[in-house]
Design an enzyme around this catalytic site. Structure first.
Site, PDB file in Angstrom:
ATOM      1  N   ASP A 101     -15.354   2.635   1.973  1.00 43.38           N
ATOM      2  CA  ASP A 101     -15.134   1.353   2.815  1.00 43.38           C
ATOM      3  C   ASP A 101     -16.614   0.625   2.826  1.00 43.38           C
ATOM      4  OD1 ASP A 101     -12.750   1.887   5.540  1.00 43.38           O
ATOM      5  OD2 ASP A 101     -12.752   1.961   3.479  1.00 43.38           O
ATOM      6  N   ARG A 131       0.802  -1.163   0.125  1.00 47.87           N
ATOM      7  CA  ARG A 131      -0.002  -0.032  -0.018  1.00 47.87           C
ATOM      8  C   ARG A 131       0.751   1.310  -0.036  1.00 47.87           C
ATOM      9  NH1 ARG A 131      -4.437  -0.971   4.522  1.00 47.87           N
ATOM     10  NH2 ARG A 131      -5.429   0.979   3.478  1.00 47.87           N
TER      11      ARG A 131
HETATM   12  O1  LIG Z   1      -8.529   7.624   8.707  1.00 45.74           O
HETATM   13  C1  LIG Z   1      -9.083   6.495   8.697  1.00 45.74           C
HETATM   14  O2  LIG Z   1      -9.150   5.959   9.905  1.00 45.74           O
HETATM   15  C2  LIG Z   1      -9.386   5.637   7.657  1.00 45.74           C
HETATM   16  C3  LIG Z   1      -9.525   6.227   6.277  1.00 45.74           C
HETATM   17  C4  LIG Z   1      -9.880   5.518   5.076  1.00 45.74           C
HETATM   18  O3  LIG Z   1      -8.891   5.202   4.271  1.00 45.74           O
HETATM   19  P1  LIG Z   1      -8.358   6.529   2.991  1.00 45.74           P
HETATM   20  O4  LIG Z   1      -8.386   7.971   3.726  1.00 45.74           O
HETATM   21  O5  LIG Z   1      -7.241   5.629   2.397  1.00 45.74           O
HETATM   22  O6  LIG Z   1      -9.573   6.055   2.179  1.00 45.74           O
HETATM   23  C5  LIG Z   1     -10.574   4.200   5.427  1.00 45.74           C
HETATM   24  O7  LIG Z   1     -10.503   3.641   4.272  1.00 45.74           O
HETATM   25  C6  LIG Z   1      -9.945   3.290   6.661  1.00 45.74           C
HETATM   26  O8  LIG Z   1     -10.843   2.316   6.500  1.00 45.74           O
HETATM   27  C7  LIG Z   1     -10.003   4.389   7.827  1.00 45.74           C
HETATM   28  C1  LIG Z   2      -8.997   0.642   4.528  1.00 49.08           C
HETATM   29  C2  LIG Z   2      -9.163  -0.082   5.629  1.00 49.08           C
HETATM   30  O1  LIG Z   2      -8.407  -0.116   6.843  1.00 49.08           O
HETATM   31  P1  LIG Z   2      -6.980   0.805   7.073  1.00 49.08           P
HETATM   32  O2  LIG Z   2      -6.560   1.901   6.023  1.00 49.08           O
HETATM   33  O3  LIG Z   2      -6.987   1.388   8.089  1.00 49.08           O
HETATM   34  O4  LIG Z   2      -6.205  -0.678   6.766  1.00 49.08           O
HETATM   35  C3  LIG Z   2     -10.549  -0.500   6.059  1.00 49.08           C
HETATM   36  O5  LIG Z   2     -10.881  -0.921   7.253  1.00 49.08           O
HETATM   37  O6  LIG Z   2     -11.494  -0.709   5.135  1.00 49.08           O
END
Ligand SMILES: O=C(O)C1=C[C@@H](OP(=O)(O)O)[C@@H](O)[C@H](O)C1
Ligand SMILES: C=C(OP(=O)(O)O)C(=O)O
Length: 425
Positions: free
Chosen positions: A306, A116
């Site tokens: 999500d 990632r």
């Molecule tokens: O800031 C956070 O707690 C999160 C941000 C989101 O990611 P992105 O900002 O990459 O979309 C989400 O997908 C993740 O589950 C949690």
């Molecule tokens: C993207 C997710 O989690 P994280 O980015 O916190 O690994 C999620 O919970 O769908």
């Protein structure tokens, strides 16, 4: 009310995003914080362990966890390894915090997390004066030789993730000077609102300017107890289950005062014909009789990506195609989530079309299939909801739900004992 219309009360655990933010903010605060009703899952336990490895004392308490904050960034003598497991929040929130401290830190994680993107955060930390290096793919492992951070002005590529911005903002009160960040192509904006609200809860001063830039002043944090609300992303599965079964499901404690943008998924369900009520006490979703779903619409789920899989997985049950767009960044999460959804729907015999940031799902009868989870908890949970209506669905990796909801399968079975859940669980 009869048995079918009496709302089922769902037991949804605490928000992963709020729990991990509160752990870090409490660790950065001067004093002791009681964090009540935290999520206890792989992601939050990894985050807690990482903070412990950075010298923060976190102990179990009757209502949750007690965190003794150090009031500054971590200081380590020897090189300190920090394991992030699969947690994107750990990989994005902890390095800026560490960079405000002293010593050498090596962050690493699972192969999934190593895939990632981190490059925008690495570049930002370097621009702020940190000595930082990352793996060849612009991701983990990430090494920081920290000696505090200057602060200053920053342009930040936020097109892959909002988490880089959250990590930098939460570290900003520990920097030597004010930080002003201009986030470019920001995705998942509701998570920044959550970050700023929680930073302010812990006493930080953050100013949002009209042009989208944010300025955070130095001055640290003060300890502040917090009770974590139920996870809205997780609640999407039981809300969708209400929609496809025609039942009524309530999630207490997740309502009008929520910090979570993913509660917006309940309003997306309204477009499928579900009835939704949101009060300060909680949210209730009631499906149409016999779980009939109305399709024939397009919806931008960029802010709540999500939950796009939850809608996509039940879309075959609708009476017309559903298009979900604005979700290109979902390709860079635990899996390429658009591709993962398309492949699994295809295996079920459902026609889909996809573009870089979108997918269209056509209605149709679903055949039996083993869902390929790609170790993505949200793929497993979303397709389990479809499984309530479409028999013959199994999961190749049911335990991957442990990332954010270890009790998912048991709760789904408890709520819907008369429906099928993925076999073998
Ligand atoms: O800031 C956070 O707690 C999160 C941000 C989101 O990611 P992105 O900002 O990459 O979309 C989400 O997908 C993740 O589950 C949690
Ligand atoms: C993207 C997710 O989690 P994280 O980015 O916190 O690994 C999620 O919970 O769908």
């Amino acid at each position: 009310m009869n048995q079918l219309t009496t709302p089922l009360i769902a037991h949804i655990p605490g928000s992963k995003s709020i729990t991990n933010r509160a752990l870090l903010l409490a660790a950065a605060s001067a004093g002791d914080t009681r964090l009540s009703a935290p999520l206890i899952s792989e992601d939050t336990l990894a985050f807690r362990t990482a903070l412990t490895d950075l010298g923060i004392r976190i102990t179990d308490a009757d209502t949750g966890w007690d965190v003794r904050g150090g009031g500054r960034g971590p200081t380590v003598g020897a090189t300190t390894s920090v394991a992030c497991a699969d947690a994107g929040t750990a990989a994005r929130f902890l390095p800026p915090f560490a960079a405000t401290g002293r010593g050498e830190f090596v962050f690493d994680g699972s192969d999934q997390l190593r895939a990632r993107p981190l490059r925008p955060l690495v570049d930002a930390l370097g621009a702020l004066g940190a000595r930082v290096s990352c793996g060849p793919a612009g991701a983990l492992p990430l090494t920081i030789t920290a000696d505090g951070l200057d602060g200053g002005d920053l342009d930040l590529d936020s097109s892959f993730s909002s988490q880089y911005l959250t990590g930098l903002l939460m570290a900003a009160p520990l920097m030597r000077r004010a930080l002003t960040v201009r986030a470019k192509a920001l995705v998942s904006r509701p998570y920044i609102d959550m970050t700023l609200a929680l930073m302010r809860h812990f006493g930080a001063t953050a100013e949002e300017h009209g042009d989208g830039t944010i300025t955070v002043r130095p001055g640290g944090y003060r300890a502040a107890d917090l009770t974590v609300e139920p996870d809205a992303s997780t609640a999407s599965y039981v809300f969708a289950a209400a929609a496809v079964t025609g039942r009524s499901v309530t999630v207490p404690g997740l309502g009008g005062t929520s910090l979570q943008g993913d509660l917006g998924f309940a309003h997306v369900l309204r477009r499928t014909g579900a009835h939704v009520t949101v009060t300060d006490a909680g949210t209730t979703v009631t499906g149409s009789p016999d779980g009939a779903l109305t399709g024939g619409f397009a919806v931008d789920m960029g802010d709540i990506s999500d939950t796009f899989m939850t809608l996509a997985a039940i879309a075959p049950l609708a009476d017309a195609p559903i298009t979900i767009h604005g979700i290109g960044h979902a390709r860079f999460k635990e899996s390429d989530r658009i591709e993962a959804v398309a492949r699994n729907l295809g295996a079920l015999g459902i026609r889909t079309e996809q573009g870089p940031d979108r997918i269209t799902i056509h209605p149709g009868a679903t055949g039996p299939a083993a869902i390929a989870c790609y170790r993505d908890h949200r793929i497993a949970m979303a397709f389990s909801v479809l499984g309530l209506r479409a028999g013959g669905i199994t999961l190749d990796d049911p335990s991957c739900v442990g990332k954010t909801f270890p009790g998912f399968h048991a709760e789904l079975r408890r709520l819907f004992p008369d429906h099928t859940t993925p076999q073998g669980i």
